[in-house]
Design a protein around this motif. Structure first.
Motif, short mmCIF file in Angstrom:
data_model
loop_
_atom_site.label_atom_id
_atom_site.label_comp_id
_atom_site.label_asym_id
_atom_site.label_seq_id
_atom_site.Cartn_x
_atom_site.Cartn_y
_atom_site.Cartn_z
N ARG A 34 -38.50 -9.12 25.25
CA ARG A 34 -37.42 -9.56 24.37
C ARG A 34 -36.09 -8.98 24.87
O ARG A 34 -35.07 -9.67 24.91
N GLU A 35 -36.11 -7.71 25.28
CA GLU A 35 -34.90 -7.06 25.79
C GLU A 35 -34.42 -7.70 27.09
O GLU A 35 -33.24 -8.04 27.22
N VAL A 36 -35.31 -7.82 28.07
CA VAL A 36 -34.88 -8.28 29.39
C VAL A 36 -34.57 -9.77 29.44
O VAL A 36 -33.82 -10.21 30.32
N THR A 37 -35.09 -10.55 28.52
CA THR A 37 -34.80 -11.99 28.53
C THR A 37 -33.51 -12.32 27.77
O THR A 37 -33.19 -13.49 27.61
N GLN A 38 -32.77 -11.31 27.37
CA GLN A 38 -31.45 -11.56 26.77
C GLN A 38 -30.48 -12.13 27.80
O GLN A 38 -29.51 -12.77 27.45
N THR A 39 -30.77 -11.89 29.09
CA THR A 39 -29.97 -12.46 30.16
C THR A 39 -30.10 -13.97 30.12
O THR A 39 -31.22 -14.48 30.16
N PRO A 40 -28.98 -14.71 30.04
CA PRO A 40 -29.08 -16.17 29.98
C PRO A 40 -29.72 -16.75 31.24
O PRO A 40 -29.40 -16.34 32.36
N SER A 41 -30.65 -17.65 31.06
CA SER A 41 -31.31 -18.34 32.18
C SER A 41 -32.03 -19.57 31.63
O SER A 41 -32.44 -19.59 30.48
N ASP A 42 -32.17 -20.58 32.49
CA ASP A 42 -32.91 -21.78 32.09
C ASP A 42 -34.41 -21.55 32.21
O ASP A 42 -35.19 -22.09 31.44
N ARG A 43 -34.79 -20.78 33.26
CA ARG A 43 -36.21 -20.53 33.54
C ARG A 43 -36.45 -19.03 33.67
O ARG A 43 -35.61 -18.30 34.17
N VAL A 44 -37.63 -18.61 33.24
CA VAL A 44 -38.07 -17.22 33.40
C VAL A 44 -39.37 -17.26 34.18
O VAL A 44 -40.32 -17.95 33.80
N LEU A 45 -39.39 -16.54 35.30
CA LEU A 45 -40.59 -16.47 36.15
C LEU A 45 -41.16 -15.07 36.03
O LEU A 45 -40.51 -14.09 36.37
N LEU A 46 -42.36 -14.99 35.50
CA LEU A 46 -43.02 -13.71 35.25
C LEU A 46 -44.00 -13.43 36.40
O LEU A 46 -44.96 -14.16 36.60
N ASP A 47 -43.69 -12.37 37.17
CA ASP A 47 -44.51 -11.97 38.30
C ASP A 47 -45.60 -11.03 37.82
O ASP A 47 -45.34 -9.90 37.42
N LEU A 48 -46.84 -11.52 37.85
CA LEU A 48 -48.00 -10.76 37.37
C LEU A 48 -48.83 -10.18 38.52
O LEU A 48 -49.97 -9.78 38.32
N SER A 49 -48.26 -10.11 39.71
CA SER A 49 -49.05 -9.72 40.89
C SER A 49 -49.58 -8.29 40.85
O SER A 49 -50.55 -7.97 41.53
N GLN A 50 -48.98 -7.42 40.05
CA GLN A 50 -49.47 -6.05 39.94
C GLN A 50 -50.45 -5.85 38.78
O GLN A 50 -51.05 -4.80 38.64
N VAL A 51 -50.60 -6.88 37.94
CA VAL A 51 -51.46 -6.77 36.76
C VAL A 51 -52.89 -7.09 37.16
O VAL A 51 -53.21 -8.20 37.57
N GLN A 52 -53.76 -6.09 37.03
CA GLN A 52 -55.17 -6.23 37.39
C GLN A 52 -56.06 -6.58 36.20
O GLN A 52 -57.18 -7.04 36.39
N PHE A 53 -55.55 -6.35 34.97
CA PHE A 53 -56.36 -6.58 33.78
C PHE A 53 -55.49 -7.13 32.67
O PHE A 53 -54.39 -6.62 32.41
N LEU A 54 -55.97 -8.19 32.02
CA LEU A 54 -55.28 -8.81 30.90
C LEU A 54 -56.35 -9.20 29.89
O LEU A 54 -57.27 -9.95 30.22
#
Length: 111
Positions: A34-54
């Motif tokens: 919520r905090e970091v997406t305050q930056t205006p943008s049309d698209r948000v790309l979430l890099d999950l390459s370091q996430v080993q477990f969800l």
């Protein structure tokens, strides 16, 4: 929750610098997003390459972020590890999100 965000024009790239998004960290993940997406943008790309477990709580948090962004901003995912990709596939959420195998070349961090 350790996240880094970089704006590239109308695209905001957010990298998760943690190896898990689970019940213990899902709320913190949503709050940080919520905090970091305050930056205006049309698209948000979430890099999950370091996430080993969800787990299901983590998946719910990612879906919650998509809803938080609203209909006018698109949440895309990249770099899913095999374990995380399996969660998206088994829950059929891979049909809800645009999933990129890796970050596009110009958006990768210099190693």
């Amino acid at each position: 929750m350790d996240l880094t965000a970089t704006a590239h024009g109308a695209l905001l790239v957010i990298s998760i610098c943690e190896n898990r998004i689970d019940a213990a960290s899902a709320i913190q993940f949503k709050e940080r997003m919520r905090e970091v997406t305050q930056t205006p943008s049309d698209r948000v790309l979430l890099d999950l390459s370091q996430v080993q477990f969800l787990d299901s709580s983590g998946l719910g948090a990612v879906v919650g972020v998509m809803k938080l962004l609203g209909a006018d901003r698109k949440l895309e995912l990249s770099g899913l590890t095999p374990t995380v990709a399996k969660v998206f596939r088994l829950t059929r959420m891979d049909s809800v999100f645009t999933i990129h195998p890796t970050l596009p070349d110009g958006l990768r961090k210099a190693s």
